[in-house]
Design a protein around this motif. Sequence first.
Motif, PDB file in Angstrom:
ATOM      1  N   ARG A 111       0.794  -1.231   0.000  1.00 30.69           N
ATOM      2  CA  ARG A 111       0.000   0.000   0.000  1.00 30.69           C
ATOM      3  C   ARG A 111       0.828   1.284   0.000  1.00 30.69           C
ATOM      4  O   ARG A 111       0.307   2.353  -0.257  1.00 30.69           O
ATOM      5  CB  ARG A 111      -0.920   0.015   1.225  1.00 30.69           C
ATOM      6  CG  ARG A 111      -1.935  -1.121   1.282  1.00 30.69           C
ATOM      7  CD  ARG A 111      -3.032  -0.908   0.237  1.00 30.69           C
ATOM      8  NE  ARG A 111      -4.214  -1.676   0.576  1.00 30.69           N
ATOM      9  CZ  ARG A 111      -4.540  -2.841   0.017  1.00 30.69           C
ATOM     10  NH1 ARG A 111      -3.741  -3.380  -0.903  1.00 30.69           N
ATOM     11  NH2 ARG A 111      -5.643  -3.481   0.378  1.00 30.69           N
ATOM     12  N   GLY A 112       2.110   1.188   0.379  1.00 30.44           N
ATOM     13  CA  GLY A 112       2.941   2.381   0.429  1.00 30.44           C
ATOM     14  C   GLY A 112       2.989   2.998   1.819  1.00 30.44           C
ATOM     15  O   GLY A 112       2.130   2.741   2.671  1.00 30.44           O
ATOM     16  N   LEU A 113       3.989   3.827   2.042  1.00 30.18           N
ATOM     17  CA  LEU A 113       4.212   4.422   3.360  1.00 30.18           C
ATOM     18  C   LEU A 113       3.050   5.298   3.801  1.00 30.18           C
ATOM     19  O   LEU A 113       2.726   5.377   4.992  1.00 30.18           O
ATOM     20  CB  LEU A 113       5.512   5.237   3.344  1.00 30.18           C
ATOM     21  CG  LEU A 113       5.980   5.819   4.679  1.00 30.18           C
ATOM     22  CD1 LEU A 113       6.220   4.715   5.704  1.00 30.18           C
ATOM     23  CD2 LEU A 113       7.249   6.655   4.476  1.00 30.18           C
ATOM     24  N   SER A 114       2.383   5.960   2.882  1.00 31.50           N
ATOM     25  CA  SER A 114       1.300   6.879   3.245  1.00 31.50           C
ATOM     26  C   SER A 114       0.106   6.154   3.857  1.00 31.50           C
ATOM     27  O   SER A 114      -0.748   6.792   4.477  1.00 31.50           O
ATOM     28  CB  SER A 114       0.842   7.671   2.016  1.00 31.50           C
ATOM     29  OG  SER A 114       0.329   6.807   1.020  1.00 31.50           O
ATOM     30  N   ALA A 115       0.034   4.827   3.708  1.00 32.28           N
ATOM     31  CA  ALA A 115      -1.071   4.064   4.281  1.00 32.28           C
ATOM     32  C   ALA A 115      -0.833   3.709   5.742  1.00 32.28           C
ATOM     33  O   ALA A 115      -1.708   3.124   6.387  1.00 32.28           O
ATOM     34  CB  ALA A 115      -1.304   2.787   3.481  1.00 32.28           C
ATOM     35  N   ILE A 116       0.345   4.072   6.260  1.00 33.53           N
ATOM     36  CA  ILE A 116       0.713   3.732   7.638  1.00 33.53           C
ATOM     37  C   ILE A 116       0.718   4.995   8.494  1.00 33.53           C
ATOM     38  O   ILE A 116       1.211   6.037   8.078  1.00 33.53           O
ATOM     39  CB  ILE A 116       2.099   3.063   7.675  1.00 33.53           C
ATOM     40  CG1 ILE A 116       2.112   1.799   6.805  1.00 33.53           C
ATOM     41  CG2 ILE A 116       2.501   2.741   9.113  1.00 33.53           C
ATOM     42  CD1 ILE A 116       3.492   1.212   6.612  1.00 33.53           C
ATOM     43  N   ALA A 117       0.161   4.903   9.686  1.00 35.49           N
ATOM     44  CA  ALA A 117       0.203   5.995  10.663  1.00 35.49           C
ATOM     45  C   ALA A 117       0.587   5.409  12.016  1.00 35.49           C
ATOM     46  O   ALA A 117       0.586   4.181  12.208  1.00 35.49           O
ATOM     47  CB  ALA A 117      -1.151   6.707  10.740  1.00 35.49           C
ATOM     48  N   GLN A 118       0.926   6.288  12.956  1.00 38.12           N
ATOM     49  CA  GLN A 118       1.205   5.827  14.310  1.00 38.12           C
ATOM     50  C   GLN A 118       0.653   6.825  15.312  1.00 38.12           C
ATOM     51  O   GLN A 118       0.535   8.016  15.026  1.00 38.12           O
ATOM     52  CB  GLN A 118       2.694   5.594  14.528  1.00 38.12           C
ATOM     53  CG  GLN A 118       3.563   6.836  14.470  1.00 38.12           C
ATOM     54  CD  GLN A 118       5.047   6.506  14.602  1.00 38.12           C
ATOM     55  OE1 GLN A 118       5.447   5.386  14.929  1.00 38.12           O
ATOM     56  NE2 GLN A 118       5.887   7.492  14.341  1.00 38.12           N
TER      57      GLN A 118
END
Length: 325
Positions: free
Chosen positions: A237-244
């Motif tokens: 999905r790419g880095l933009s699909a990850i949050a913390q």
Amino acid sequence: MGAAHALEVTVKLPVQTWFTRSTSRARDWPIERLRARKAGTRVSVVLPALDEEATVGRVVAMVRRLAEDTGLVDEVVVMDSGSTDGTARAAAEAGATVHHRDEVLPEVGSRPGKGEVLWKSLAVTTGDVVVFVDADLTDPQPQLVTGLLGPLLTDPGVELVKGCYDRPLQGAGATSGGRVTELVARPLISRFYPDLAGVVQPLAGEYAGRRRLLEALPFCGGYGVEIAMLIDTLELRGLSAIAQVDLGRRGHGHQDTAALGRMATQITDVVHRRAGAGPLDAPTITQFARDGYGRYAPVTHVLDVAERPPMITVAGYGQRAAKVS
């Protein structure tokens, strides 16, 4: 060279950009805001558990109270990974639906390990969003769930949310990362997956994802499941699909160094395999313990990190999910 200047040199700009954009705090997600954005989204909270009789009831009770008071949680499920104590009973008495790993998808068999029960939880839950919370928490707080829900309920582009927190370690104060994180996972990520270098706790047991993502990912066995999921989400999905989300403080039990060594071996193997730098054989580690005569004796452990395929590819999964819902 000053410390601030060293930080500027060693942290890549894209990492800092992602960190600034994608990191929030639990208090940024007040309950009323989440309730207004939940709409028809169904939320499942899953607790993987193995011999956690002493703590699982408190964690379930916290989530149940959150569900009753706010409506943000639609179901609470405990996945029993073969407990020999009263884990299942304590969880059921606190209000969870309990599933034993052997009873879910019996046609594919059962394996030990955390990754197995997380994978199987997809077959018995109904949530569009699934929140995973460890069952060994000693002071469970609602923000462990509400914080993780924030980005998923408010940003359709986010598909995986990792928690981060201070972890009290006896004699060492509060630390943001565990021993295996700092000594093993972080150096490996920096070497092979630098885009993920801004993730504070890649091995955190508290995280949440959209079902459409989770069912499309393979699930690694054992303790490699969290870092594998993070890497696979990046690739898919790419880095933009990850949050913390900074969840504050997390109290839980700690394993001894021998157990951490076995955990570190699994994590090292998983990262190396995904980076194309590791063998395909099951990883092993030789450790040493005193025998009955006071002498050192080698003990070799073969560690199971076999993966389950994406749940969406399992025969009958779609029909099974429809029956559950």
